[in-house]
Design a protein around this motif. Structure first.
Motif, PDB file in Angstrom:
ATOM      1  N   UNK A 117       0.815  -1.214   0.000  1.00 45.82           N
ATOM      2  CA  UNK A 117       0.000   0.000   0.000  1.00 45.82           C
ATOM      3  C   UNK A 117       0.845   1.259   0.000  1.00 45.82           C
ATOM      4  N   UNK A 118       1.893   1.266   0.811  1.00 50.64           N
ATOM      5  CA  UNK A 118       2.755   2.449   0.882  1.00 50.64           C
ATOM      6  C   UNK A 118       3.567   2.594  -0.407  1.00 50.64           C
ATOM      7  N   UNK A 119       4.000   1.493  -0.980  1.00 47.12           N
ATOM      8  CA  UNK A 119       4.711   1.586  -2.257  1.00 47.12           C
ATOM      9  C   UNK A 119       3.792   2.140  -3.349  1.00 47.12           C
ATOM     10  N   UNK A 120       2.531   1.719  -3.360  1.00 47.32           N
ATOM     11  CA  UNK A 120       1.574   2.252  -4.344  1.00 47.32           C
ATOM     12  C   UNK A 120       1.392   3.753  -4.158  1.00 47.32           C
ATOM     13  N   UNK A 121       1.353   4.193  -2.916  1.00 50.36           N
ATOM     14  CA  UNK A 121       1.188   5.618  -2.639  1.00 50.36           C
ATOM     15  C   UNK A 121       2.428   6.414  -3.047  1.00 50.36           C
ATOM     16  N   UNK A 137       5.700  13.578   5.103  1.00 49.59           N
ATOM     17  CA  UNK A 137       4.886  14.712   5.541  1.00 49.59           C
ATOM     18  C   UNK A 137       4.644  15.688   4.381  1.00 49.59           C
ATOM     19  N   UNK A 138       3.382  15.944   4.104  1.00 49.42           N
ATOM     20  CA  UNK A 138       3.018  16.893   3.063  1.00 49.42           C
ATOM     21  C   UNK A 138       3.155  16.356   1.650  1.00 49.42           C
ATOM     22  N   UNK A 139       3.581  15.109   1.514  1.00 52.56           N
ATOM     23  CA  UNK A 139       3.791  14.535   0.186  1.00 52.56           C
ATOM     24  C   UNK A 139       3.063  13.182   0.104  1.00 52.56           C
ATOM     25  N   UNK A 140       3.758  12.088   0.378  1.00 50.02           N
ATOM     26  CA  UNK A 140       3.131  10.767   0.270  1.00 50.02           C
ATOM     27  C   UNK A 140       1.913  10.656   1.198  1.00 50.02           C
ATOM     28  N   UNK A 141       1.957  11.281   2.357  1.00 48.54           N
ATOM     29  CA  UNK A 141       0.799  11.211   3.266  1.00 48.54           C
ATOM     30  C   UNK A 141      -0.478  11.722   2.605  1.00 48.54           C
ATOM     31  N   UNK A 144      -3.054   8.983  -0.328  1.00 53.81           N
ATOM     32  CA  UNK A 144      -3.598   7.722   0.186  1.00 53.81           C
ATOM     33  C   UNK A 144      -4.430   7.009  -0.878  1.00 53.81           C
ATOM     34  N   UNK A 145      -4.097   5.736  -1.101  1.00 59.33           N
ATOM     35  CA  UNK A 145      -4.852   4.906  -2.043  1.00 59.33           C
ATOM     36  C   UNK A 145      -5.747   3.908  -1.314  1.00 59.33           C
ATOM     37  N   UNK A 146      -5.729   3.926   0.007  1.00 59.63           N
ATOM     38  CA  UNK A 146      -6.594   3.036   0.786  1.00 59.63           C
ATOM     39  C   UNK A 146      -8.041   3.508   0.677  1.00 59.63           C
ATOM     40  N   UNK A 147      -8.933   2.659   1.107  1.00 56.96           N
ATOM     41  CA  UNK A 147     -10.356   2.986   1.064  1.00 56.96           C
ATOM     42  C   UNK A 147     -10.658   4.208   1.933  1.00 56.96           C
ATOM     43  N   UNK A 148     -11.575   5.014   1.443  1.00 54.46           N
ATOM     44  CA  UNK A 148     -12.052   6.165   2.219  1.00 54.46           C
ATOM     45  C   UNK A 148     -13.433   5.897   2.815  1.00 54.46           C
ATOM     46  N   UNK A 149     -13.915   4.672   2.658  1.00 49.64           N
ATOM     47  CA  UNK A 149     -15.204   4.289   3.246  1.00 49.64           C
ATOM     48  C   UNK A 149     -15.023   4.066   4.746  1.00 49.64           C
ATOM     49  N   UNK A 150     -15.950   4.556   5.559  1.00 46.41           N
ATOM     50  CA  UNK A 150     -15.829   4.366   7.014  1.00 46.41           C
ATOM     51  C   UNK A 150     -15.855   2.883   7.394  1.00 46.41           C
ATOM     52  N   UNK A 151     -14.930   2.496   8.287  1.00 49.68           N
ATOM     53  CA  UNK A 151     -14.922   1.120   8.768  1.00 49.68           C
ATOM     54  C   UNK A 151     -15.005   1.034  10.291  1.00 49.68           C
ATOM     55  N   UNK A 152     -14.344   1.922  10.999  1.00 50.44           N
ATOM     56  CA  UNK A 152     -14.374   1.932  12.467  1.00 50.44           C
ATOM     57  C   UNK A 152     -14.680   3.346  12.944  1.00 50.44           C
ATOM     58  N   UNK A 153     -15.714   3.505  13.712  1.00 52.61           N
ATOM     59  CA  UNK A 153     -16.075   4.794  14.313  1.00 52.61           C
ATOM     60  C   UNK A 153     -16.077   5.926  13.282  1.00 52.61           C
ATOM     61  N   UNK A 154     -16.554   5.636  12.091  1.00 50.18           N
ATOM     62  CA  UNK A 154     -16.638   6.642  11.048  1.00 50.18           C
ATOM     63  C   UNK A 154     -15.316   6.967  10.375  1.00 50.18           C
ATOM     64  N   UNK A 158      -7.837   4.881   5.220  1.00 48.93           N
ATOM     65  CA  UNK A 158      -6.912   5.982   4.949  1.00 48.93           C
ATOM     66  C   UNK A 158      -6.737   6.854   6.205  1.00 48.93           C
ATOM     67  N   UNK A 159      -7.849   7.230   6.818  1.00 49.41           N
ATOM     68  CA  UNK A 159      -7.788   8.050   8.041  1.00 49.41           C
ATOM     69  C   UNK A 159      -7.011   7.338   9.149  1.00 49.41           C
ATOM     70  N   UNK A 160      -7.282   6.049   9.305  1.00 45.93           N
ATOM     71  CA  UNK A 160      -6.637   5.270  10.362  1.00 45.93           C
ATOM     72  C   UNK A 160      -5.127   5.226  10.150  1.00 45.93           C
ATOM     73  N   UNK A 161      -4.688   4.985   8.912  1.00 47.25           N
ATOM     74  CA  UNK A 161      -3.258   4.914   8.645  1.00 47.25           C
ATOM     75  C   UNK A 161      -2.574   6.248   8.889  1.00 47.25           C
TER      76      UNK A 161
END
Length: 180
Positions: A117-121, A137-141, A144-154, A158-161
């Motif tokens: 996942x990080x290599x893809x980003x 910081x300010x670049x690869x962060x 994010x190519x991870x899902x943006x659909x809520x999975x835990x506590x909204x 991507x947010x979790x990572x």
């Protein structure tokens, strides 16, 4: 960094009963995270295994041959060994990152999200105007190519990572400088 990672993986608060406990567990229908490093296995909706970080690190390292899902909660020694070896593997994956600090940050991100996942980003960053794949910081962060659909506590994957990286590196790890 390793102390910050254990704290992030096990401590909802510093006074929580599972903080720094080899019995710390995250268990849902979609995944189980175990112990000090929250070694994780994830499942498809039909119950098949999507990935198994414990099996992967055990396969790569003979020193972990005795670690299994049957004994993971009783073997804090092997939990910590797995955390160190997986972190080292992830760090080495980013050997082409010139800055040691950024390499460590990529390692923390990969421990949580997976190296792929990080290599893809980083690849996405490389083809994005103004984005430097050598910098988190300010670049690869921001790629994010991870899902943006809520999975835990909204919160999305991507947010979790991104929160994981920020909390480990900026909040938790500084507590352990000089100790580990």
């Amino acid at each position: 960094m390793l102390g910050g990672m254990v704290e992030q993986e096990t401590c909802p608060s510093l006074t929580h009963s599972k903080c720094w406990s080899p019995l710390a567990q995250l268990k849902t229908k979609r995944e189980e995270g175990a112990g000090l490093g929250q070694l994780t296995r994830a499942f498809h909706p039909d119950g098949r295994t999507r990935f198994d970080a414990l099996a992967e690190v055990r396969e790569r390292h003979p020193a972990l041959r005795d670690l299994s899902w049957g004994n993971v909660y009783q073997r804090p020694d092997l939990q910590l060994r797995a955390l160190v070896l997986k972190s080292r593997d992830d760090y080495r994956t980013f050997a082409q990152v010139r800055s040691i600090v950024n390499r460590l940050v990529f390692q923390v991100a990969a421990y949580n999200r997976g190296v792929g996942g990080i290599q893809a980003e980083r690849r996405l960053c490389q083809i994005t105007d103004g984005c430097d794949p050598q910098l988190w910081w300010g670049h690869v962060e921001r790629t994010c190519t991870a899902s943006r659909a809520p999975i835990y506590s909204g919160r999305s994957a991507c947010d979790i990572n991104r929160s994981h990286v920020q909390r480990v590196v900026e909040v938790r790890a500084p507590r352990y400088r000089g100790w580990l």
